[in-house]
Design a protein around this motif. Structure first.
Motif, mmCIF file in Angstrom:
data_model
loop_
_atom_site.group_PDB
_atom_site.id
_atom_site.type_symbol
_atom_site.label_atom_id
_atom_site.label_comp_id
_atom_site.label_asym_id
_atom_site.label_seq_id
_atom_site.Cartn_x
_atom_site.Cartn_y
_atom_site.Cartn_z
ATOM 1 N N CYS A 1 55.711 51.646 31.320
ATOM 2 C CA CYS A 1 57.357 52.380 30.754
ATOM 3 C C CYS A 1 56.606 52.475 29.400
ATOM 4 N N GLU A 2 56.855 51.091 28.534
ATOM 5 C CA GLU A 2 56.277 51.133 26.849
ATOM 6 C C GLU A 2 55.044 51.571 26.948
ATOM 7 N N VAL A 3 54.193 51.420 26.944
ATOM 8 C CA VAL A 3 52.965 51.976 26.669
ATOM 9 C C VAL A 3 52.767 53.634 27.254
ATOM 10 N N THR A 4 53.497 53.754 27.888
ATOM 11 C CA THR A 4 53.004 55.281 28.225
ATOM 12 C C THR A 4 53.964 56.362 27.469
ATOM 13 N N ASP A 5 55.061 55.714 27.034
ATOM 14 C CA ASP A 5 55.902 56.302 25.971
ATOM 15 C C ASP A 5 55.938 56.420 24.272
ATOM 16 N N ALA A 6 55.106 54.732 24.257
ATOM 17 C CA ALA A 6 54.128 55.172 22.557
ATOM 18 C C ALA A 6 53.490 56.137 22.954
ATOM 19 N N ALA A 7 52.769 56.164 24.183
ATOM 20 C CA ALA A 7 51.203 57.169 24.060
ATOM 21 C C ALA A 7 52.291 58.787 23.889
ATOM 22 N N ARG A 8 53.021 59.203 24.220
ATOM 23 C CA ARG A 8 53.417 60.041 24.648
ATOM 24 C C ARG A 8 54.115 61.069 22.928
ATOM 25 N N LEU A 9 54.671 59.767 21.954
ATOM 26 C CA LEU A 9 55.129 59.698 20.911
ATOM 27 C C LEU A 9 53.790 60.220 19.776
ATOM 28 N N LEU A 10 52.829 59.544 20.697
ATOM 29 C CA LEU A 10 51.756 59.224 19.535
ATOM 30 C C LEU A 10 51.151 60.718 19.299
ATOM 31 N N ALA A 11 51.448 61.235 20.892
ATOM 32 C CA ALA A 11 50.364 63.144 21.161
ATOM 33 C C ALA A 11 51.499 63.836 20.387
ATOM 34 N N GLY A 12 53.097 63.486 21.087
ATOM 35 C CA GLY A 12 54.203 64.160 19.979
ATOM 36 C C GLY A 12 53.612 64.752 18.486
ATOM 37 N N ILE A 13 52.531 63.220 17.413
ATOM 38 C CA ILE A 13 52.750 62.997 16.632
ATOM 39 C C ILE A 13 51.620 64.413 16.082
ATOM 40 N N TYR A 14 50.207 64.089 16.808
ATOM 41 C CA TYR A 14 49.542 64.939 16.303
ATOM 42 C C TYR A 14 49.680 66.415 16.679
ATOM 43 N N LYS A 15 50.348 66.468 17.028
ATOM 44 C CA LYS A 15 51.141 68.442 17.678
ATOM 45 C C LYS A 15 50.283 69.031 16.716
ATOM 46 N N GLY A 16 49.819 70.007 16.723
ATOM 47 C CA GLY A 16 49.608 70.302 15.749
ATOM 48 C C GLY A 16 48.462 69.937 14.455
ATOM 49 N N LYS A 17 48.394 68.907 14.265
ATOM 50 C CA LYS A 17 47.873 68.472 13.603
ATOM 51 C C LYS A 17 46.060 68.781 13.399
ATOM 52 N N ASP A 18 44.863 68.349 12.075
ATOM 53 C CA ASP A 18 43.897 68.555 13.325
ATOM 54 C C ASP A 18 43.299 67.687 14.173
ATOM 55 N N ASP A 19 43.872 66.623 14.457
ATOM 56 C CA ASP A 19 42.963 65.382 14.819
ATOM 57 C C ASP A 19 43.612 66.190 15.860
ATOM 58 N N ARG A 20 43.483 67.053 16.699
ATOM 59 C CA ARG A 20 43.168 67.525 18.245
ATOM 60 C C ARG A 20 43.025 66.103 18.887
ATOM 61 N N ALA A 21 41.380 65.658 18.825
ATOM 62 C CA ALA A 21 40.647 65.250 20.237
ATOM 63 C C ALA A 21 41.709 63.401 19.750
ATOM 64 N N LEU A 22 42.610 62.970 18.955
ATOM 65 C CA LEU A 22 43.618 61.835 19.344
ATOM 66 C C LEU A 22 45.018 62.211 19.918
ATOM 67 N N ARG A 23 44.841 63.808 20.008
ATOM 68 C CA ARG A 23 45.930 63.666 20.336
ATOM 69 C C ARG A 23 45.938 64.196 22.330
ATOM 70 N N GLU A 24 44.195 64.293 22.502
ATOM 71 C CA GLU A 24 44.467 64.715 23.466
ATOM 72 C C GLU A 24 43.769 63.251 24.423
ATOM 73 N N ALA A 25 43.371 61.958 23.430
ATOM 74 C CA ALA A 25 42.900 60.978 24.500
ATOM 75 C C ALA A 25 44.605 60.208 24.470
ATOM 76 N N PHE A 26 45.354 60.662 23.662
ATOM 77 C CA PHE A 26 47.037 59.702 23.788
ATOM 78 C C PHE A 26 47.634 60.099 25.008
ATOM 79 N N ARG A 27 47.265 61.683 25.296
ATOM 80 C CA ARG A 27 47.618 62.481 26.332
ATOM 81 C C ARG A 27 46.542 62.197 28.093
ATOM 82 N N TYR A 28 46.193 61.506 27.468
ATOM 83 C CA TYR A 28 45.237 61.206 28.558
ATOM 84 C C TYR A 28 44.856 60.239 29.234
#
Length: 510
Positions: free
Chosen positions: A304-331
C-alpha cells in the motif's frame, strides 16, 4: 617443481585480497599460500578465521563440510568447527590472527610467522594496506568536524609504516599495497602522505643487495602488465577494467624485488573480458520487499505504501513533459497489485544456479550449496520508500541516478540544506545496466546510496547483493550482526580482482 609463495596479509579485513591470491591455481598447483593474516576487528576476524578453516578443510577433503553447508543455508546453528576437523581448525587459528598492528604483541607474532614462512616456502609475498579512513575524502571531512582533532596525532596516518617495517623484515619477492585514492592527496605535517610513503618504500634496500622496483598495474588492449609510474595517478586501478561489476578505483602499488625485476618487466595477463553490470550479478537473485521500520510491517502494508507513492508520483507528472516517468509510475502502481514481492528474506537458489559458462558467474556461484545466504532486506521509513521508488524509476527511464534537484518537492526530506547541493547524491540508485558505484562501509548506515534498480522491490541492497558486487563467492559467509557484515563487505578488496593481481604477479615471478 613450480614455485610456492607464502603470503603475509596485513589489515586483512574479511579476507578479500587473500581470497583472490589463495584461490589461484596453475595446472593443479596453488602458487600462493597464506601464512598469516592479521585483522583486529572482532567480527571481521571471525569471518577471516572461518574462511581459513574452510580453505584448509577443502584442501584436505576436496569439499566443504556438511556442517558448513547446513549452517550456510540457515538449517543449523554455527557448529564447533574444531569438532568438525580439529587439525583444519588449528591451522585456521594459527593463520588468522586478531592483532592490532603497530603494537608490540602484533610485531612479535608477525616476526615469528615470518621466520616460519621463510623456512617453509620458496619465497614470500606481502599484501594488504593500512586503514583507509584517515585518507579517504569522506573520512577526512568527518575528522575535521571532530572537536580537538589533530591530524598529526591520528595514528591511522602512520600505520603504513608498520606495513613497511614488515616489508623490511620479510624482504618478500613482491608486495601489493592497496588504499583509497584519497591517499594521493592526504597531508600530515604539511606533507603529502603519499610522498612520505614513496620515500620510505624507495629507501628500502639502501646498503643491501636488492631494493624494490615500484610498479603500477596498467590495462591496455585487454591485457594487464606491470609498468613504471610517471605520476601518482598511474597507481590508480579501475576495478571495472578487470571485469568487476563496480566502479571501484583504488591506489595499488606493486613492488618487485630488484633481483626479479627483469622477468617482471615483460609479464602480462589477459584480464577478465567485457564490462560487467549490476544486473549481471544480482539480476537473478530472489525478489524481496523491504521492511517498514516504523509502524506495521507486513506485505500488504508495504504494498500500500509503495502503491500510494507510485500514484502520487504519476499524478505529479500528469501534464508535464516527462511522459515516460508518468507511464513508469502508472506501471509500477498496476504491477504492485499483481506481482509485488511478499517476503523480506529468501534463500532459494536461482534457476540454473552454478551451471553458467560465464567466468564471473562461475566464480560467484558455487556447486554444492543448498541456499543463498544473507539475502535479507532491512527496514526503511515509509517516507523514504517514495524516494527509493522515484530514484529507481528515474534511473530506469533516464539512465542516471537523480540528483536532489530532480526530486519533486513532495518528496523533499526534512533537511534544511536539501536544495543547497550538500545532499545532491543523498539518494542514489544503482543502475541495472552499468557497473555499480563504489561499495563502501557506508552501506551499513541506511542504504540510501545503494538503492536496488528494480522499482517493484523498492529497497536497498542486501548483504549478499553487495557481496556479489564486490565479487565475493556465494559460499563466503560474513559473521557478526548485519551492520558488521555490511562494513566487512564495504571495506574489502574484490576477490575476483585480487585473483587477477595474483595471476599477474605469478607471471612476473614464477
Amino acid at each position: 617443481m613450480p614455485s610456492t609463495f607464502g603470503i603475509v596479509d596485513l589489515f586483512a579485513g574479511p579476507g578479500g585480497l587473500g581470497e583472490g591470491f589463495s584461490s589461484l591455481a596453475r595446472d593443479g598447483h596453488a602458487p600462493f599460500r597464506i601464512g598469516i593474516s592479521v585483522e583486529k576487528e572482532a567480527s571481521a576476524h571471525r569471518t577471516l578465521t572461518l574462511r581459513a578453516f574452510l580453505r584448509e578443510y577443502r584442501a584436505r577433503h576436496g569439499v566443504l563440510p556438511k556442517e558448513f553447508i547446513d549452517f550456510h543455508a540457515g538449517l543449523a546453528s554455527e557448529p564447533d568447527w574444531s569438532a568438525v576437523d580439529a587439525e583444519a581448525w588449528q591451522h585456521a587459528v594459527g593463520e588468522a590472527r586478531a592483532l592490532e598492528l603497530g603494537t608490540g604483541p602484533a610485531a612479535t607474532a608477525i616476526d615469528g610467522a615470518i621466520a616460519t614462512l621463510k623456512a617453509k616456502y620458496d619465497d614470500t609475498i606481502l599484501i594488504g594496506g593500512p586503514p583507509c579512513q584517515a585518507y579517504s575524502l569522506v573520512g577526512r571531512v568527518r575528522s575535521r568536524g571532530k572537536v580537538g582533532y589533530v591530524p598529526e596525532e591520528d595514528a591511522r596516518h602512520y600505520l603504513f609504516r608498520e606495513y613497511i617495517r614488515v616489508l623490511d623484515k620479510l624482504r618478500p619477492a613482491a608486495f601489493v599495497m592497496e588504499n583509497v585514492k584519497g591517499m594521493l592527496s592526504s597531508t600530515v605535517e604539511s606533507r603529502l602522505v603519499f610522498e612520505m610513503l614513496m620515500e620510505d618504500l624507495s629507501s628500502l634496500g639502501t646498503g643491501r643487495d636488492h631494493h624494490y622496483e615500484l610498479r603500477a598495474i596498467r590495462v591496455e588492449d585487454g591485457k594487464a602488465s606491470l609498468r613504471e609510474a610517471t605520476r601518482p595517478s598511474d597507481f590508480i586501478v579501475r576495478s571495472e577494467a578487470f571485469g568487476v561489476p563496480q566502479r571501484r578505483h583504488r591506489v595499488i602499488i606493486v613492488g618487485i624485488r630488484s633481483d626479479l625485476g627483469t622477468r617482471a618487466a615483460y609479464a602480462e595477463i589477459a584480464v577478465s573480458p567485457g564490462a560487467r553490470t549490476v544486473n549481471d550479478v544480482i539480476g537473478n537473485m530472489p525478489s524481496l520487499r523491504s521492511g517498514i521500520s516504523r509502524g506495521l510491517d507486513d506485505a500488504k502494508s508495504w504494498r500500500c505504501e509503495v502503491t500510494d507513492a507510485a500514484r502520487l508520483l504519476a499524478g505529479i507528472y500528469k501534464g508535464k513533459d516527462d511522459r515516460a516517468l508518468r507511464e513508469a509510475f502508472r506501471y509500477v502502481s498496476r504491477r504492485m497489485q499483481e506481482a509485488s514481492p511478499e517476503v523480506r528474506a529468501a534463500s532459494w537458489l536461482p534457476d540454473g544456479y552454478a551451471t553458467s559458462n560465464d567466468e564471473l558467474l562461475q566464480w560467484l556461484e558455487r556447486p554444492g550449496l543448498r541456499a543463498i545466504a544473507q539475502h535479507e532486506t532491512r527496514g526503511h521509513m515509509a517516507s523514504d520508500l517514495g524516494r527509493y521508488l522515484f530514484a529507481a524509476v528515474f534511473g530506469n527511464v533516464h539512465g542516471y541516478s537523480p540528483k536532489a534537484a530532480d526530486f519533486p518537492l513532495a518528496l523533499s526530506p526534512d533537511h534544511r540544506n536539501w536544495h543547497s547541493g550538500a545532499f545532491n547524491d543523498r539518494f542514489r540508485v544503482q543502475l541495472a545496466d552499468e557497473a555499480s558505484t563504489t561499495v563502501t562501509s557506508h552501506i551499513s548506515k541506511d542504504g540510501h546510496y545503494f538503492i536496488h534498480p528494480d522499482p517493484l522491490q523498492c529497497r536497498s541492497l542486501t548483504v549478499r547483493e553487495a557481496a556479489r558486487l564486490q565479487t565475493f563467492p556465494d559460499d563466503y559467509l560474513f559473521l557478526g550482526n548485519r551492520t558488521q557484515q555490511y562494513v566487512q563487505v564495504g571495506n574489502a578488496v574484490p576477490p575476483f580482482l585480487a585473483r587477477q593481481f595474483g595471476s599477474l604477479l605469478y607471471a612476473a615471478l614464477a
